[in-house]
Design an enzyme around this catalytic site. Sequence first.
Site, PDB file in Angstrom:
ATOM      1  N   ASP A   1      -0.136  -7.605   1.620  1.00 33.75           N
ATOM      2  CA  ASP A   1       0.335  -6.213   1.622  1.00 33.75           C
ATOM      3  C   ASP A   1       1.861  -6.208   1.728  1.00 33.75           C
ATOM      4  O   ASP A   1       2.439  -5.914   2.779  1.00 33.75           O
ATOM      5  CB  ASP A   1      -0.304  -5.463   2.788  1.00 33.75           C
ATOM      6  CG  ASP A   1      -0.069  -3.957   2.713  1.00 33.75           C
ATOM      7  OD1 ASP A   1       0.485  -3.496   1.691  1.00 33.75           O
ATOM      8  OD2 ASP A   1      -0.442  -3.256   3.667  1.00 33.75           O
TER       9      ASP A   1
ATOM     10  N   HIS B   1       0.820  -1.216   0.000  1.00 35.26           N
ATOM     11  CA  HIS B   1       0.000   0.000   0.000  1.00 35.26           C
ATOM     12  C   HIS B   1       0.854   1.266   0.000  1.00 35.26           C
ATOM     13  O   HIS B   1       0.359   2.349  -0.333  1.00 35.26           O
ATOM     14  CB  HIS B   1      -0.974   0.000   1.181  1.00 35.26           C
ATOM     15  CG  HIS B   1      -0.345   0.303   2.497  1.00 35.26           C
ATOM     16  ND1 HIS B   1       0.097  -0.679   3.353  1.00 35.26           N
ATOM     17  CD2 HIS B   1      -0.082   1.486   3.121  1.00 35.26           C
ATOM     18  CE1 HIS B   1       0.600  -0.112   4.442  1.00 35.26           C
ATOM     19  NE2 HIS B   1       0.508   1.193   4.321  1.00 35.26           N
TER      20      HIS B   1
ATOM     21  N   ASN C   1      18.408  10.019  12.268  1.00 36.72           N
ATOM     22  CA  ASN C   1      17.517  11.158  12.078  1.00 36.72           C
ATOM     23  C   ASN C   1      17.162  11.284  10.595  1.00 36.72           C
ATOM     24  O   ASN C   1      18.053  11.234   9.738  1.00 36.72           O
ATOM     25  CB  ASN C   1      18.162  12.461  12.554  1.00 36.72           C
ATOM     26  CG  ASN C   1      18.440  12.452  14.044  1.00 36.72           C
ATOM     27  OD1 ASN C   1      17.705  11.835  14.807  1.00 36.72           O
ATOM     28  ND2 ASN C   1      19.510  13.118  14.455  1.00 36.72           N
TER      29      ASN C   1
ATOM     30  N   SER D   1       4.088   2.776   8.261  1.00 36.05           N
ATOM     31  CA  SER D   1       3.639   1.789   7.289  1.00 36.05           C
ATOM     32  C   SER D   1       4.821   1.256   6.494  1.00 36.05           C
ATOM     33  O   SER D   1       5.691   2.006   6.059  1.00 36.05           O
ATOM     34  CB  SER D   1       2.623   2.418   6.328  1.00 36.05           C
ATOM     35  OG  SER D   1       1.368   2.550   6.929  1.00 36.05           O
TER      36      SER D   1
END
Length: 464
Positions: free
Chosen positions: A346, A298, A316, A450
């Site tokens: 996914d 996705h 970072n 994600s």
Amino acid sequence: MVSLRLPIANPHLCGGSILSDSYILTAAHCVDTLSPNDLSVVAGIHNKSDQNGVIRQVDHIFVHPNWSSPENLHDIAILRLSQPLELADNSLLTRTCLPHVHWPTIIEHYPSSGTRLAAIGWGNRNSSLLDNSPDNLHQVQVFSIDNNDPNCIESRYDPEIQFCAGLHEGGKGDSGGPIFQWLNNRWEQVGIRSFSKGCAIAGNPGVYTRLAYYYHWIRSIVVDTNVQPPLTYTCDNAKTSCGCGYKNVELTPSRIVGGEEAVPYSWSFMVSIQGRSSKSHFCGGSIFSDSYILTAAHCVEDETADNIQIVAGVHNRSDPNGVIREVDHIYVHPGWSSSSSERRHDIAMLHLSQPLGLASKPLLTPICVPNVQWSTNVESYPSSGTRLAAIGWGNIKQSWSDNSPDNLHQVQVFTIDNNDPICNKSLYDTQVQFCAALYEGGKDTCQGDSGGPILQWLGDRWEQ
């Protein structure tokens, strides 16, 4: 019962209750826009104007990381005091009792419908734009209302974490203040006053945060984070070809709200997937090999390869010295369907236009993948209750705005049994999906994570 005060003119802001010598329980909406310097707590008073109360400053505010202001979901917060209340030496002060019913017991009906409750506070006594709150502490008897009552359904949003209470002719209360039930020998706090569509207006019950849902979250702050040091996971790159960072992982076993900053360069296989022109992070990924990155379908289904780059070897996101590679091909699993809400398969692989050069870059390491084959019972791998680590640069609390950190964060979670009701609400296919979190909420990866990895420790390396 305590009064939360603002610094200028010292006005009463909200109610709260004493959790322990150093912690106060209240509503998130009372304090979510404030800093600790903006707050003080006054305890041991009946009248707000009493000058002899026990006054304490606040040095930390723990707002539930899933707090959502539009619907007042997860409307709960904990204040840590700069100096203990010294409960043992003051007979006017006592701590609140938390619900004796909590997960894994079914909590949606606790307190049960029709339970006689007491709400207390210094809140307004009638609906008015003007402040008509009393100087002295008030109480009101109300009754818990069935989750399926039409007035309750119209008022609250989530019966698992909220309940309704009131009188058919209306009710009253104090934001952040407690609501109690009597247990024959003591009062037990079952909720926190969250909101209502009106004060003392018939047909608009008060909506309360259901404390039984948050028992473990509360205990994690009041107890766990004070006593458990980080665990060090010693990993030797010379003995394993994958799953070891440049530095050892140090992961706090207690349930820190929103996770914690990782040791820099301890998760050397983590990468940031970014827009090539915007340089903005939108998903996480992991190094599979010199030329391949593993991520979620996705994340990249609507992207073209020439729009994506990856950045590896950074702690970072703003670090300009990371290893940057462009993507020349995207492999999305053929079983993935963006039109389905079930999100099966996914998974995606990104091929890099130039190898990462892992052999010459000690800050970069490939991930280890499971050695469990499809022909075995993959539905129980990882097994229920396995301690896992999720990592990423995602949002550290639930919000419509971007509050993702610049530095890499980590959080400890646990796999949840496929048949657990909490998992069943989210899971669609146990062969290709599993659940992991803490039942009380507050720890899991959020929006920006994600595509990022979740890992288990195998004694000498991390396996994704």
